[in-house]
Design a protein around this motif. Structure first.
Motif, short mmCIF file in Angstrom:
data_model
loop_
_atom_site.label_atom_id
_atom_site.label_comp_id
_atom_site.label_asym_id
_atom_site.label_seq_id
_atom_site.Cartn_x
_atom_site.Cartn_y
_atom_site.Cartn_z
N SER A 44 1.02 -1.15 -0.02
CA SER A 44 -0.04 -0.03 -0.09
C SER A 44 0.97 1.31 0.12
N ILE A 45 1.96 1.27 0.37
CA ILE A 45 2.89 2.19 0.09
C ILE A 45 3.60 2.50 -1.20
N ASP A 46 3.66 3.62 -1.65
CA ASP A 46 4.25 3.93 -3.08
C ASP A 46 5.68 4.24 -2.93
N THR A 47 6.64 3.20 -2.79
CA THR A 47 8.02 3.16 -2.32
C THR A 47 8.60 4.24 -3.70
N SER A 48 8.22 3.91 -4.88
CA SER A 48 8.75 4.93 -5.83
C SER A 48 8.91 6.18 -5.63
N SER A 49 7.85 6.89 -5.06
CA SER A 49 7.26 8.21 -4.45
C SER A 49 8.33 8.54 -3.14
N VAL A 50 8.39 7.66 -2.39
CA VAL A 50 9.09 7.69 -1.21
C VAL A 50 10.66 8.06 -1.58
N LEU A 51 11.27 7.20 -2.47
CA LEU A 51 12.64 7.45 -3.00
C LEU A 51 12.76 8.43 -3.80
N ALA A 52 11.48 8.80 -4.52
CA ALA A 52 11.54 10.34 -5.34
C ALA A 52 11.90 11.35 -4.50
N ALA A 53 11.01 11.10 -3.13
CA ALA A 53 11.15 12.48 -2.17
C ALA A 53 12.63 12.30 -1.84
N LEU A 54 12.95 11.18 -1.44
CA LEU A 54 14.24 11.12 -0.84
C LEU A 54 15.62 11.86 -1.62
N ALA A 55 15.25 11.63 -2.81
CA ALA A 55 16.41 11.95 -4.03
C ALA A 55 16.20 13.13 -4.25
N GLY A 56 15.18 14.18 -4.10
CA GLY A 56 14.84 15.31 -4.15
C GLY A 56 14.14 15.82 -5.45
N GLN A 57 13.46 14.47 -6.07
CA GLN A 57 12.58 14.87 -7.18
C GLN A 57 11.35 15.21 -6.98
N ARG A 58 10.73 15.01 -5.70
CA ARG A 58 9.67 15.47 -5.27
C ARG A 58 9.68 16.11 -3.91
N PRO A 59 9.02 17.00 -3.33
CA PRO A 59 9.27 17.69 -2.15
C PRO A 59 9.12 16.79 -0.82
N LEU A 60 9.76 17.01 0.24
CA LEU A 60 9.31 16.51 1.41
C LEU A 60 8.45 17.23 2.07
N ALA A 61 7.40 16.38 2.81
CA ALA A 61 6.41 17.31 3.72
C ALA A 61 6.91 18.07 4.83
N GLY A 62 7.86 17.43 5.04
CA GLY A 62 8.72 17.76 6.47
C GLY A 62 10.18 17.21 6.44
N GLY A 63 10.95 17.80 7.60
CA GLY A 63 12.24 17.35 7.61
C GLY A 63 13.22 17.70 6.58
N THR A 64 14.38 17.15 6.63
CA THR A 64 15.63 17.90 5.78
C THR A 64 16.30 16.79 5.17
N ARG A 65 16.98 16.80 3.96
CA ARG A 65 18.07 15.97 3.32
C ARG A 65 19.25 16.75 3.11
N THR A 66 20.20 16.34 2.91
CA THR A 66 21.46 17.10 2.79
C THR A 66 22.35 16.07 2.31
N LEU A 67 23.29 16.61 1.11
CA LEU A 67 24.35 15.70 0.63
C LEU A 67 25.80 16.53 0.74
N ASP A 68 26.58 15.69 1.23
CA ASP A 68 27.90 16.34 1.81
C ASP A 68 27.82 17.47 2.50
N GLY A 69 26.83 17.86 3.14
CA GLY A 69 26.70 19.21 3.94
C GLY A 69 25.62 20.30 3.44
N GLY A 70 25.53 20.00 2.26
CA GLY A 70 24.69 20.97 1.39
C GLY A 70 23.40 20.79 1.29
N PRO A 71 22.56 21.57 0.66
CA PRO A 71 21.24 21.27 0.47
C PRO A 71 21.09 20.19 -0.68
#
Length: 71
Positions: A44-71
């Protein structure tokens, strides 16, 4: 990258919504080069959408993600 900045991919308190429904809340993830990860979830979980959000291809509804200390 400045000295002392965290190397790798870091997610703190991520919230992911799909079609207005919260499917992930409070995800913390810390990956460094060479790490391998697997993701398992109910069908029931759309794992593709979750991975896309983690990768920055769709917005997070909350929280932060950084790569090597930058946005």
């Amino acid at each position: 990258m400045s000295a002392g900045s965290p190397r790798g991919f870091h997610v703190h308190g991520a919230v992911v919504e799909v079609n207005g429904r919260e499917v992930v809340r409070g995800l913390d993830l810390h990956l460094t080069p060479g790490d391998v990860v697997a993701m398992a979830a109910p069908s029931s979980i759309d794992t593709s959408s979750v991975l896309a959000a983690l990768a920055g291809q769709r917005p997070l509804a909350g929280g932060t993600r950084t790569l090597d200390g930058g946005p």
